[in-house]
Scaffold this motif. Structure first.
Motif, PDB file in Angstrom:
ATOM      1  N   PHE A   1       0.833  -1.201   0.000  1.00 46.06           N
ATOM      2  CA  PHE A   1       0.000   0.000   0.000  1.00 46.06           C
ATOM      3  C   PHE A   1       0.871   1.255   0.000  1.00 46.06           C
ATOM      4  CE2 PHE A   1      -2.771  -3.230   1.739  1.00 46.06           C
ATOM      5  CZ  PHE A   1      -4.038  -2.898   1.283  1.00 46.06           C
ATOM      6  N   TYR A   2       0.373   2.287  -0.685  1.00 51.23           N
ATOM      7  CA  TYR A   2       0.976   3.619  -0.635  1.00 51.23           C
ATOM      8  C   TYR A   2      -0.138   4.616  -0.336  1.00 51.23           C
ATOM      9  CZ  TYR A   2       5.527   2.097  -2.312  1.00 51.23           C
ATOM     10  OH  TYR A   2       6.758   1.498  -2.408  1.00 51.23           O
ATOM     11  N   GLY A   3       0.062   5.422   0.725  1.00 52.26           N
ATOM     12  CA  GLY A   3      -0.962   6.370   1.157  1.00 52.26           C
ATOM     13  C   GLY A   3      -0.542   7.802   0.933  1.00 52.26           C
ATOM     14  N   ASN A   4      -1.342   8.532   0.176  1.00 51.55           N
ATOM     15  CA  ASN A   4      -1.004   9.908  -0.188  1.00 51.55           C
ATOM     16  C   ASN A   4      -0.959  10.802   1.052  1.00 51.55           C
ATOM     17  OD1 ASN A   4      -0.937  12.545  -1.402  1.00 51.55           O
ATOM     18  ND2 ASN A   4      -1.718  11.613  -3.264  1.00 51.55           N
ATOM     19  N   SER A   5       0.233  11.292   1.379  1.00 52.98           N
ATOM     20  CA  SER A   5       0.461  12.221   2.482  1.00 52.98           C
ATOM     21  C   SER A   5       0.074  11.646   3.841  1.00 52.98           C
ATOM     22  CB  SER A   5      -0.300  13.532   2.244  1.00 52.98           C
ATOM     23  OG  SER A   5       0.205  14.565   3.058  1.00 52.98           O
ATOM     24  N   ALA A   6       0.100  10.334   3.964  1.00 51.41           N
ATOM     25  CA  ALA A   6      -0.288   9.684   5.216  1.00 51.41           C
ATOM     26  C   ALA A   6       0.622  10.107   6.360  1.00 51.41           C
ATOM     27  CB  ALA A   6      -0.238   8.166   5.055  1.00 51.41           C
ATOM     28  N   ASP A   7       0.044  10.116   7.569  1.00 52.29           N
ATOM     29  CA  ASP A   7       0.788  10.523   8.755  1.00 52.29           C
ATOM     30  C   ASP A   7       1.594   9.384   9.372  1.00 52.29           C
ATOM     31  OD1 ASP A   7      -0.375  12.995   8.488  1.00 52.29           O
ATOM     32  OD2 ASP A   7      -1.900  12.673  10.023  1.00 52.29           O
TER      33      ASP A   7
ATOM     34  N   SER B   1       4.031   6.139   3.186  1.00 53.55           N
ATOM     35  CA  SER B   1       3.462   7.458   2.927  1.00 53.55           C
ATOM     36  C   SER B   1       4.180   8.080   1.731  1.00 53.55           C
ATOM     37  CB  SER B   1       3.645   8.343   4.162  1.00 53.55           C
ATOM     38  OG  SER B   1       3.264   9.683   3.893  1.00 53.55           O
ATOM     39  N   TYR B   2       3.418   8.591   0.783  1.00 52.17           N
ATOM     40  CA  TYR B   2       4.057   9.244  -0.367  1.00 52.17           C
ATOM     41  C   TYR B   2       3.463  10.629  -0.580  1.00 52.17           C
ATOM     42  CZ  TYR B   2       0.018   8.517  -3.507  1.00 52.17           C
ATOM     43  OH  TYR B   2      -1.218   8.570  -4.098  1.00 52.17           O
ATOM     44  N   PHE B   3       4.264  11.515  -1.058  1.00 51.38           N
ATOM     45  CA  PHE B   3       3.826  12.878  -1.377  1.00 51.38           C
ATOM     46  C   PHE B   3       4.996  13.588  -2.041  1.00 51.38           C
ATOM     47  CE2 PHE B   3       1.691  17.023  -0.072  1.00 51.38           C
ATOM     48  CZ  PHE B   3       0.496  16.741  -0.706  1.00 51.38           C
ATOM     49  N   GLY B   4       4.745  14.776  -2.539  1.00 50.42           N
ATOM     50  CA  GLY B   4       5.815  15.630  -3.001  1.00 50.42           C
ATOM     51  C   GLY B   4       6.015  16.729  -1.974  1.00 50.42           C
TER      52      GLY B   4
ATOM     53  N   HIS C   1       7.937   8.455   1.076  1.00 50.54           N
ATOM     54  CA  HIS C   1       8.467   8.686  -0.260  1.00 50.54           C
ATOM     55  C   HIS C   1       8.097  10.120  -0.655  1.00 50.54           C
ATOM     56  CE1 HIS C   1       9.613   7.036  -4.303  1.00 50.54           C
ATOM     57  NE2 HIS C   1       8.945   8.106  -4.682  1.00 50.54           N
ATOM     58  N   TRP C   2       9.039  11.023  -0.457  1.00 46.24           N
ATOM     59  CA  TRP C   2       8.783  12.437  -0.750  1.00 46.24           C
ATOM     60  C   TRP C   2       9.701  12.911  -1.861  1.00 46.24           C
ATOM     61  CZ3 TRP C   2       8.093  15.857   4.254  1.00 46.24           C
ATOM     62  CH2 TRP C   2       6.838  15.573   4.812  1.00 46.24           C
TER      63      TRP C   2
END
Length: 341
Positions: free
Chosen positions: A99-105, A113-116, A262-263
């Motif tokens: 699983f990859y969660g957008n901007s997860a805490d 957790s992934y985001f830019g 993953h930022w």
């Protein structure tokens, strides 16, 4: 010593599950995210299974995960902030799925957790707002006070105050990612209270629409929008294809969930600013480029002396705020931010 990660066994076609709060064809957050993951799956010959219009906090996300698991999805991407927390137990019950969660805490063995580093682009856009405002009152319409949104508000305000120390950033929360009526009402209130530049953190461009109707400057989010006049100064934009490419590639190469978060920063091209309006002067552009060069040289936005809006020092002169704190401990606002009830 061989590390064992969740990932692709190398047999057959990868099946990617993708859960989203809106539809694939809408403008803004959902449409841009979908275009990114769709392009990556096509390029990598992976099968994409999409679950649209899955509202946060309703139980729909858990059901969507179960359906994707039944469809043999090996990688599931949760593309909205609220999903991971509400389905944490569900995620743990499928240890064989990545699983990859957008901007997860948070993160876990099978959830990254992934985001830019969108806050970097927010900071640069704040410089533009701070130099364009004549009232020294900048408005910001935001979804809700979570870590992701607060990072953006604070970085934006720091950009504004870098060039205009007397300016304030006035924030109204709508408690929703996508509510045109509330967003327009918030924008109009901010304008009535004196704001002459508006920015926002929402799924769609309702705030920019309100600013346009009132002849006020605006700064967009998610993607550049060519519907507006020159008063639309720029936008803080995403290249989701770059980010999703890394995620799917990691999975295919057996490195899934090998990172806690993953930022991607501005140096990767995953986040940045769109083309400037002709109203943005060369002087402003030069100031933005100077700040961007500082970030690219390694000086992050949240470093050096930082005070919150209650006068407490949150970061020292030779310190920086860690990624862990940026991801899960941002429940405060920098000096210059005013939260409107």
């Amino acid at each position: 010593l061989v590390a064992l990660f969740n990932g692709f066994s190398g047999n057959g076609k990868v099946r990617v599950g993708y859960i989203m709060t809106g539809s694939t064809d809408e403008q803004g957050w959902n449409g841009m995210n979908y275009k990114g993951i769709a392009a990556v799956c096509e390029n990598m010959d992976a099968e994409l299974i999409v679950k649209e219009n899955v509202t946060e906090g309703t139980g729909m996300c858990a059901k969507a995960i179960e359906e994707l698991a039944d469809s043999d999805a090996q990688l599931i991407i949760l593309s909205s902030y609220g999903y991971p927390a509400e389905v944490r137990e569900i995620i743990d019950s499928y240890p064989e799925i990545s699983f990859y969660g957008n901007s997860a805490d948070y993160y876990s063995d099978n959830m990254t957790s992934y985001f830019g580093r969108m806050y970097q682009a927010r900071y640069l856009s704040g410089i533009i707002a701070g130099m364009m405002t004549e009232s020294s009152s900048v408005g910001y319409v935001a979804a809700m006070p979570n870590n992701e949104v607060n990072r953006g508000i604070n970085a934006f305000a720091m950009g504004v105050r870098r060039v205009n120390p007397d300016a304030s950033v006035n924030v109204i929360f709508t408690d929703s990612w996508d509510d045109g009526e509330k967003e327009r009402a918030a924008a109009e209130k901010l304008i009535a209270d004196g704001a002459d530049v508006l920015a926002y953190h929402q799924n769609r461009a309702y705030t920019a629409e309100a600013a346009e109707s009132k002849g006020v400057y605006s700064i967009g989010y998610n993607e550049a929008d060519d519907r507006f006049s020159d008063k639309y100064l720029t936008a803080a934009v995403w290249n989701w294809e770059l980010l999703y490419n890394d995620i799917v590639k990691d999975f295919m190469q057996g490195r899934a969930n090998s990172r806690q978060h993953h930022w991607c920063g501005i140096e990767t091209g995953a986040v940045g600013l769109s083309e400037y309006s002709p109203l943005v002067s060369q002087e402003i552009i030069d100031e933005v480029e100077k700040a961007k060069a500082e970030i690219l040289s390694g000086k992050d936005v949240f470093s050096g002396e930082i005070y919150d809006n209650s006068g407490n020092r949150r970061c020292g002169k030779d310190e920086f705020i860690s990624d862990s704190a940026l991801m899960s401990e941002f429940d405060w606002y920098v000096d210059g931010v005013i939260i409107n009830e």
